[in-house]
Design a protein around this motif. Structure first.
Motif, mmCIF file in Angstrom:
data_model
loop_
_atom_site.group_PDB
_atom_site.id
_atom_site.type_symbol
_atom_site.label_atom_id
_atom_site.label_comp_id
_atom_site.label_asym_id
_atom_site.label_seq_id
_atom_site.Cartn_x
_atom_site.Cartn_y
_atom_site.Cartn_z
ATOM 1 N N SER A 46 0.814 -1.212 0.000
ATOM 2 C CA SER A 46 0.000 0.000 0.000
ATOM 3 C C SER A 46 0.851 1.266 0.000
ATOM 4 N N THR A 47 2.099 1.134 0.406
ATOM 5 C CA THR A 47 3.027 2.259 0.393
ATOM 6 C C THR A 47 4.189 1.949 -0.527
ATOM 7 N N THR A 48 4.478 2.862 -1.433
ATOM 8 C CA THR A 48 5.639 2.739 -2.307
ATOM 9 C C THR A 48 6.397 4.055 -2.293
ATOM 10 N N ASP A 49 7.677 3.978 -2.636
ATOM 11 C CA ASP A 49 8.507 5.170 -2.674
ATOM 12 C C ASP A 49 9.570 4.970 -3.740
ATOM 13 N N TYR A 50 10.019 6.083 -4.307
ATOM 14 C CA TYR A 50 10.963 6.023 -5.417
ATOM 15 C C TYR A 50 12.030 7.106 -5.275
ATOM 16 N N ALA A 51 13.215 6.785 -5.748
ATOM 17 C CA ALA A 51 14.243 7.807 -5.880
ATOM 18 C C ALA A 51 13.780 8.842 -6.898
ATOM 19 N N ASP A 52 14.178 10.074 -6.691
ATOM 20 C CA ASP A 52 13.760 11.133 -7.613
ATOM 21 C C ASP A 52 14.155 10.823 -9.052
ATOM 22 N N SER A 53 15.277 10.147 -9.209
ATOM 23 C CA SER A 53 15.802 9.867 -10.554
ATOM 24 C C SER A 53 14.922 8.914 -11.352
ATOM 25 N N VAL A 54 14.043 8.161 -10.676
ATOM 26 C CA VAL A 54 13.209 7.181 -11.385
ATOM 27 C C VAL A 54 11.720 7.443 -11.205
ATOM 28 N N LYS A 55 11.378 8.412 -10.380
ATOM 29 C CA LYS A 55 9.968 8.690 -10.089
ATOM 30 C C LYS A 55 9.226 9.029 -11.363
ATOM 31 N N GLY A 56 8.054 8.404 -11.527
ATOM 32 C CA GLY A 56 7.249 8.635 -12.715
ATOM 33 C C GLY A 56 7.590 7.720 -13.876
ATOM 34 N N ARG A 57 8.702 6.997 -13.766
ATOM 35 C CA ARG A 57 9.114 6.074 -14.839
ATOM 36 C C ARG A 57 9.112 4.622 -14.379
ATOM 37 N N PHE A 58 9.401 4.384 -13.114
ATOM 38 C CA PHE A 58 9.485 3.021 -12.566
ATOM 39 C C PHE A 58 8.286 2.764 -11.653
ATOM 40 N N THR A 59 7.845 1.511 -11.630
ATOM 41 C CA THR A 59 6.762 1.105 -10.735
ATOM 42 C C THR A 59 7.138 -0.197 -10.046
ATOM 43 N N ILE A 60 7.098 -0.187 -8.725
ATOM 44 C CA ILE A 60 7.380 -1.385 -7.943
ATOM 45 C C ILE A 60 6.066 -2.049 -7.571
ATOM 46 N N SER A 61 6.075 -3.380 -7.545
ATOM 47 C CA SER A 61 4.882 -4.123 -7.137
ATOM 48 C C SER A 61 5.309 -5.465 -6.564
ATOM 49 N N ARG A 62 4.349 -6.153 -5.968
ATOM 50 C CA ARG A 62 4.652 -7.455 -5.381
ATOM 51 C C ARG A 62 3.452 -8.374 -5.537
ATOM 52 N N ASP A 63 3.738 -9.692 -5.619
ATOM 53 C CA ASP A 63 2.706 -10.721 -5.654
ATOM 54 C C ASP A 63 3.067 -11.724 -4.559
ATOM 55 N N ASN A 64 2.389 -11.610 -3.440
ATOM 56 C CA ASN A 64 2.720 -12.474 -2.301
ATOM 57 C C ASN A 64 2.336 -13.931 -2.557
ATOM 58 N N THR A 65 1.392 -14.175 -3.465
ATOM 59 C CA THR A 65 1.021 -15.556 -3.783
ATOM 60 C C THR A 65 2.140 -16.257 -4.540
ATOM 61 N N LYS A 66 2.987 -15.469 -5.193
ATOM 62 C CA LYS A 66 4.110 -16.025 -5.953
ATOM 63 C C LYS A 66 5.458 -15.720 -5.296
ATOM 64 N N ASN A 67 5.434 -15.063 -4.136
ATOM 65 C CA ASN A 67 6.681 -14.656 -3.466
ATOM 66 C C ASN A 67 7.609 -13.932 -4.446
ATOM 67 N N THR A 68 7.042 -12.985 -5.184
ATOM 68 C CA THR A 68 7.805 -12.316 -6.231
ATOM 69 C C THR A 68 7.639 -10.804 -6.144
ATOM 70 N N LEU A 69 8.753 -10.116 -6.333
ATOM 71 C CA LEU A 69 8.815 -8.664 -6.375
ATOM 72 C C LEU A 69 9.082 -8.256 -7.819
ATOM 73 N N TYR A 70 8.510 -7.139 -8.226
ATOM 74 C CA TYR A 70 8.669 -6.672 -9.606
ATOM 75 C C TYR A 70 9.137 -5.216 -9.636
ATOM 76 N N LEU A 71 9.774 -4.858 -10.748
ATOM 77 C CA LEU A 71 10.077 -3.459 -11.026
ATOM 78 C C LEU A 71 9.828 -3.231 -12.510
ATOM 79 N N GLN A 72 8.765 -2.505 -12.820
ATOM 80 C CA GLN A 72 8.473 -2.118 -14.190
ATOM 81 C C GLN A 72 9.215 -0.828 -14.481
ATOM 82 N N MET A 73 10.047 -0.859 -15.497
ATOM 83 C CA MET A 73 10.882 0.287 -15.831
ATOM 84 C C MET A 73 10.514 0.776 -17.231
#
Length: 116
Positions: free
Chosen positions: A57-84
């Motif tokens: 529910s809370t995400t945060d980004y470095a200024d250098s990537v804000k607006g371009r990168f999106t972090i997400s997670r799927d706990n059912t798959k124990n997987t973290l993602y970064l869409q760039m």
């Protein structure tokens, strides 16, 4: 034992996109805040993004990537993602997922190279 395995890196042209994945095992992934960090050639580790537990529910980004990168997670798959998206040459780095913001308990990394 914390195990993190990153994948999804590669060579991409400026303006292109990549989706990184991080498969987690050996710990209660759903209960951990998770992080992406990166190391550019010749530089130190740089924090990139944070996602809260358990539902992100809370995400945060470095200024250098804000607006371009999106972090997400799927706990059912124990997987973290970064869409760039809208990748730039300065995004070229070895990308790690980690259980600590300073890069502690990180995987082996996946290389992202942005070049024409």
């Amino acid at each position: 034992e914390v195990q993190l395995v990153e994948s999804g890196g590669g060579l991409v042209q400026p303006g292109g996109s990549l989706r990184l994945s991080c498969a987690a095992s050996g710990f209660a992934f759903y209960s951990y805040w998770m992080y992406w960090v990166r190391r550019a050639p010749g530089k130190g580790l740089e924090w990139v993004s944070t996602i809260s537990s358990p539902f992100g529910s809370t995400t945060d980004y470095a200024d250098s990537v804000k607006g371009r990168f999106t972090i997400s997670r799927d706990n059912t798959k124990n997987t973290l993602y970064l869409q760039m998206n809208s990748l730039k040459s300065e995004d070229t780095a070895l990308y790690y997922c980690a259980t600590d913001r300073d890069g502690g308990n990180r995987g082996q990394g996946t290389q992202v190279t942005v070049s024409s």
